[in-house]
Design a protein around this motif. Structure first.
Motif, short mmCIF file in Angstrom:
data_model
loop_
_atom_site.label_atom_id
_atom_site.label_comp_id
_atom_site.label_asym_id
_atom_site.label_seq_id
_atom_site.Cartn_x
_atom_site.Cartn_y
_atom_site.Cartn_z
N GLY A 81 -2.59 -5.61 -19.02
CA GLY A 81 -3.27 -4.67 -18.15
C GLY A 81 -4.75 -4.49 -18.41
N GLY A 82 -5.39 -5.48 -18.98
CA GLY A 82 -6.81 -5.37 -19.24
C GLY A 82 -7.65 -5.69 -18.02
N LEU A 83 -8.90 -5.30 -18.06
CA LEU A 83 -9.80 -5.56 -16.94
C LEU A 83 -10.22 -7.02 -16.87
CD1 LEU A 83 -12.01 -2.35 -16.97
CD2 LEU A 83 -10.15 -2.93 -15.42
N ASP A 84 -9.87 -7.80 -17.90
CA ASP A 84 -10.15 -9.23 -17.85
C ASP A 84 -9.10 -9.97 -17.04
OD1 ASP A 84 -12.42 -8.95 -19.40
OD2 ASP A 84 -11.31 -9.22 -21.27
N ASP A 85 -7.98 -9.27 -16.76
CA ASP A 85 -6.93 -9.85 -15.92
C ASP A 85 -7.42 -9.86 -14.47
OD1 ASP A 85 -5.41 -9.86 -18.21
OD2 ASP A 85 -4.28 -8.06 -17.68
N ASP A 86 -6.61 -10.42 -13.59
CA ASP A 86 -6.95 -10.43 -12.16
C ASP A 86 -6.56 -9.08 -11.57
OD1 ASP A 86 -7.49 -10.89 -9.53
OD2 ASP A 86 -6.42 -12.80 -9.43
N GLU A 88 -7.80 -7.34 -9.05
CA GLU A 88 -7.68 -7.29 -7.60
C GLU A 88 -6.31 -7.79 -7.15
OE1 GLU A 88 -9.98 -8.55 -3.50
OE2 GLU A 88 -10.36 -9.74 -5.31
N GLN A 89 -5.85 -8.88 -7.73
CA GLN A 89 -4.55 -9.43 -7.37
C GLN A 89 -3.44 -8.45 -7.71
OE1 GLN A 89 -3.83 -12.00 -5.48
NE2 GLN A 89 -1.68 -11.46 -5.63
N ALA A 90 -3.52 -7.78 -8.84
CA ALA A 90 -2.51 -6.79 -9.22
C ALA A 90 -2.49 -5.63 -8.23
CB ALA A 90 -2.79 -6.28 -10.64
N ILE A 91 -3.65 -5.18 -7.80
CA ILE A 91 -3.73 -4.08 -6.83
C ILE A 91 -3.13 -4.51 -5.49
CG2 ILE A 91 -5.32 -2.65 -5.46
CD1 ILE A 91 -7.18 -2.73 -7.99
N LEU A 92 -3.51 -5.70 -5.03
CA LEU A 92 -3.00 -6.19 -3.76
C LEU A 92 -1.48 -6.39 -3.81
CD1 LEU A 92 -5.82 -8.71 -2.80
CD2 LEU A 92 -5.41 -6.41 -1.85
N GLN A 93 -0.98 -6.88 -4.93
CA GLN A 93 0.46 -7.09 -5.07
C GLN A 93 1.20 -5.75 -5.06
OE1 GLN A 93 1.65 -9.28 -8.55
NE2 GLN A 93 3.78 -9.37 -7.91
N ALA A 94 0.67 -4.75 -5.76
CA ALA A 94 1.29 -3.43 -5.77
C ALA A 94 1.30 -2.83 -4.37
CB ALA A 94 0.56 -2.50 -6.75
N ARG A 95 0.20 -2.98 -3.65
CA ARG A 95 0.14 -2.46 -2.27
C ARG A 95 1.17 -3.15 -1.39
NH1 ARG A 95 -6.38 -1.85 -1.11
NH2 ARG A 95 -6.67 0.00 -2.41
N ALA A 96 1.33 -4.46 -1.57
CA ALA A 96 2.32 -5.20 -0.79
C ALA A 96 3.73 -4.72 -1.12
CB ALA A 96 2.18 -6.69 -1.06
N LEU A 97 4.01 -4.50 -2.40
CA LEU A 97 5.33 -4.01 -2.80
C LEU A 97 5.65 -2.65 -2.17
CD1 LEU A 97 5.26 -4.99 -6.57
CD2 LEU A 97 6.74 -5.98 -4.81
N LEU A 98 4.60 -1.87 -1.94
CA LEU A 98 4.76 -0.54 -1.34
C LEU A 98 4.70 -0.58 0.19
CD1 LEU A 98 2.57 1.51 -3.82
CD2 LEU A 98 5.08 1.40 -3.73
N GLY A 99 4.48 -1.77 0.75
CA GLY A 99 4.42 -1.91 2.19
C GLY A 99 3.10 -1.44 2.78
N ILE A 100 2.05 -1.48 1.96
CA ILE A 100 0.72 -1.05 2.38
C ILE A 100 -0.17 -2.28 2.47
CG2 ILE A 100 -1.29 0.36 1.78
CD1 ILE A 100 0.71 2.02 0.01
N ASP A 101 -0.86 -2.44 3.60
CA ASP A 101 -1.76 -3.59 3.74
C ASP A 101 -3.08 -3.37 3.10
OD1 ASP A 101 0.09 -5.12 5.11
OD2 ASP A 101 -0.47 -4.25 7.03
#
Length: 101
Positions: A81-86, A88-101
């Motif tokens: 969970g560091g800021l060196d990880d991707d 943006e991709q983690a945020i977009l994936q979480a939004r998709a899992l929640l059904g949010i575009d």
């Protein structure tokens, strides 16, 4: 593991990430020459604010760390969970899992 127990451990692991991130940013601020107390005051009224930052002084982190240990024993390891990880991709994936575009 029961679903309710799993949810509790996941929630407390998230709380611990928040607590650890706040603590690390306060330490970094001091290292950079910015008083930790000054940053802490800003956090309280801005985007870095969280329940954990509001309760940093009083939170019983030993119980959180116990739950983190229990979760680790179930799944082996937690995401870094560091800021060196991707991030943006983690945020977009979480939004998709929640059904949010």
């Amino acid at each position: 593991m029961r679903l309710a127990d799993q949810v509790k451990l996941l929630n407390n692991a998230l709380a611990t990430y928040n607590l650890a991130a706040t603590a690390r940013m306060l330490t970094l601020a001091e290292h950079l020459g910015t008083p930790a107390k000054g940053l802490f005051d800003v956090i309280a009224v801005s985007t870095g604010q969280s329940w954990m930052s509001d309760n940093l002084v009083d939170v019983q982190y030993d119980l959180l760390l116990e739950d983190v240990g229990l979760l680790r024993s179930e799944i082996g390891a937690l995401p870094a969970g560091g800021l060196d990880d991707d991030v943006e991709q983690a945020i977009l994936q979480a939004r998709a899992l929640l059904g949010i575009d």
